[in-house]
Scaffold this active site. Structure first.
Site, PDB file in Angstrom:
ATOM      1  N   PHE A  34       0.815  -1.228   0.000  1.00 32.46           N
ATOM      2  CA  PHE A  34       0.000   0.000   0.000  1.00 32.46           C
ATOM      3  C   PHE A  34       0.849   1.279   0.000  1.00 32.46           C
ATOM      4  CE2 PHE A  34      -1.647  -3.364   2.809  1.00 32.46           C
ATOM      5  CZ  PHE A  34      -2.477  -3.968   1.867  1.00 32.46           C
ATOM      6  N   CYS A  35       1.972   1.245  -0.715  1.00 36.62           N
ATOM      7  CA  CYS A  35       2.851   2.423  -0.809  1.00 36.62           C
ATOM      8  C   CYS A  35       3.274   2.908   0.579  1.00 36.62           C
ATOM      9  CB  CYS A  35       2.195   3.566  -1.574  1.00 36.62           C
ATOM     10  SG  CYS A  35       1.835   3.145  -3.265  1.00 36.62           S
ATOM     11  N   ALA A  36       3.464   1.968   1.482  1.00 33.77           N
ATOM     12  CA  ALA A  36       3.919   2.336   2.825  1.00 33.77           C
ATOM     13  C   ALA A  36       4.883   1.240   3.297  1.00 33.77           C
ATOM     14  CB  ALA A  36       2.729   2.494   3.768  1.00 33.77           C
TER      15      ALA A  36
END
Ligand SMILES: Cc1ncc(COP(=O)(O)O)c(C=O)c1O
Length: 469
Positions: free
Chosen positions: A373-375
């Site tokens: 999740f782009c984290a």
């Protein structure tokens, strides 16, 4: 609220959204699609689509156009800016609301305007989306704020770092709500701490704006939010704009972030006079339709009412937390007892996250998301992956193999999510946890995606009639 009133709220919220009744193909037939991927993006509100359609015949480029349509479009664009400014509780005199492409663009924009150097410290929380982390690494010295074992911001570490870097720390970059775990951060308290250390705060409201009201200037002056960024496509206005709001005196400095048409008062071959905000920081033709759509979305939020929205979302999220927690072999992440949005990350023991997400889609018509999740730093923390393992994964990716990328499955609820949909999710996951599914699945090493054998999305392009050439 009694059950009948709750059902009324549920159906009113659902009626406000385009496409909730779409049916999708699944193994052995079709089902009404269950969208549990709102943290990624949201469909338009019905009212937003109506506003877009109302503007379309009158659309023209804005600002210096002398024609009637240009004047109408300019007026709609500038009214949209004012509405969004009010929606954020921005200061009518001192703040300015700028249109960007999205949250990522807004943070990069801010990083480009604030005049940081390698001595400037930006404290970035360990739960940030890459979009509120990587832009700061480019322009300043980033120091990450630690997390507690269950995935919340470690407030003692935050206060310690603000104290330690006092005099050098220029900015605290923090999300209003995590896009992975839904944890809500007490942003006004953090603002107070940042200001006391001589720093400003930027709040990434990409998730928050869809679920909670934002007041940039709420409570005591020291608690105010200096900068807020968010995206239209996460608040039911997916028409290509984002927002950066902040103090005019800070944003009107030096040369604009992007120079070109619209950013100047006067240019000759030798010199340039930059114009004032907002035009100065909105070079090129702006996304007028996106701005009008976003303003319409803010009106729709106010019409639906924050109390109804929050009650309904809390109810759905609570039921989901309780029921998911009962599924054998299902691990929930960030189980801290704090206020949170309906964004839940989990894994099923022995099942790759991409496989679980694929089965949910192809067999149950439930749209979720899986991965990091782009984290990545946050997932590394939640999944307890050490640096050695990260290095091995990096090497595998470099050799073209993404099949081992760690991650989780994420469900994220929206305004129209119902208790019935949550029950279907829980049934589906219980079945999957027991190894029950109809298709055979292949994990594509190059992409890390899982697909059922013999099923291709392109076979269904006719469902979006008119959207394909
Ligand atoms: C918390 C958070 N910040 C930033 C972003 C980036 O938003 P955008 O893709 O609209 O630039 C996202 C998108 O998922 C997000 O969830």
């Amino acid at each position: 609220m009694d059950a009948a009133s709750l059902a009324t709220v549920e159906s009113e919220l659902r009626r406000a959204i385009v496409g909730v009744e779409c049916r999708v193909p699944v193994a052995g037939g079709e089902r009404e699609f269950i969208n549990l991927d709102h943290a990624a993006s949201t469909p338009p509100f019905v009212a937003v689509l109506a506003a877009v359609n109302a503007l379309a015949p009158w659309y023209a480029n804005v600002h210096r156009g002398a024609g009637f349509k240009a004047r109408m479009s300019t007026s709609a664009f500038e009214s949209a800016r004012e509405e969004i400014h009010r929606f954020l509780g921005a200061d009518p005199r001192d703040d300015v609301t700028l249109f960007t492409r999205n949250t990522t663009d807004a943070v990069n924009h801010l990083a480009g305007i604030l005049e940081f150097d390698r001595e400037s410290v930006v404290l970035v929380s360990g739960m940030e989306h890459h979009s509120n982390d990587l832009p700061w690494r480019r322009v300043a010295r980033v120091i990450h704020v630690d997390l507690t074992p269950d995935g919340a911001i470690d407030e003692a570490d935050l206060q310690g770092k603000l104290h330690h870097w006092r005099g050098k720390v220029r900015l605290l970059a923090v999300t209003g709500a995590s896009n992975v775990t839904g944890l809500l951060n007490p942003i006004h308290r953090y603002a107070r701490w940042a200001h006391a250390a001589g720093a400003e705060i930027v709040v990434d409201a990409a998730q928050l704006a869809a679920h909670r009201p934002i007041r940039m200037h709420q409570g005591p002056a020291a608690d105010h939010l200096d900068y807020v960024v968010f995206s239209g496509h996460k608040v039911y206005a997916p028409f290509g704009v984002g927002v950066l709001a902040g103090p005019r005196r800070r944003l009107e400095r030096g040369a604009p972030y992007q120079v070109g048409g619209g950013t100047v008062d006067l240019v000759d071959r030798q010199s340039v006079s930059w114009t004032s905000l907002p035009d100065r920081e909105e070079g090129g033709t702006p996304c007028v339709i996106g701005a009008v759509a976003l303003a319409a979305a803010t009106r729709e939020y106010l019409r639906l009412g924050w109390d109804s929205i929050k009650d309904q979302e809390r109810r759905v999220a609570r039921q989901a937390w309780d029921a998911l927690g009962q599924i054998p072999g299902l691990t929930l992440y960030a189980v801290s007892p704090v206020d949170r949005l309906g964004v839940i990350a989990f894994n099923l023991e022995g099942k790759p996250h991409a496989l679980v997400a694929a089965i949910l889609n192809h067999e149950w018509g439930i749209g979720t998301r899986s991965g990091c999740f782009c984290a990545h730093p946050y997932l590394q923390h939640l999944l307890e992956i050490d640096d050695g393992r990260m290095a091995m994964i990096r090497a595998e990716i470099a050799s073209g193999d993404r099949s081992g990328i760690p991650g989780a499955v994420r469900v994220s609820f929206g305004l129209g999510t119902t208790l019935e949909e949550v029950r279907t999710l829980v049934t589906a996951l219980s079945e999957i946890s027991q190894g029950r599914h109809r298709h055979d699945y292949l994990l594509d090493r190059a992409t890390g995606d899982c697909l059922p054998k013999g099923v291709s999305d392109s076979a269904y392009s006719h469902l979006m009639a008119g959207s394909h050439a």
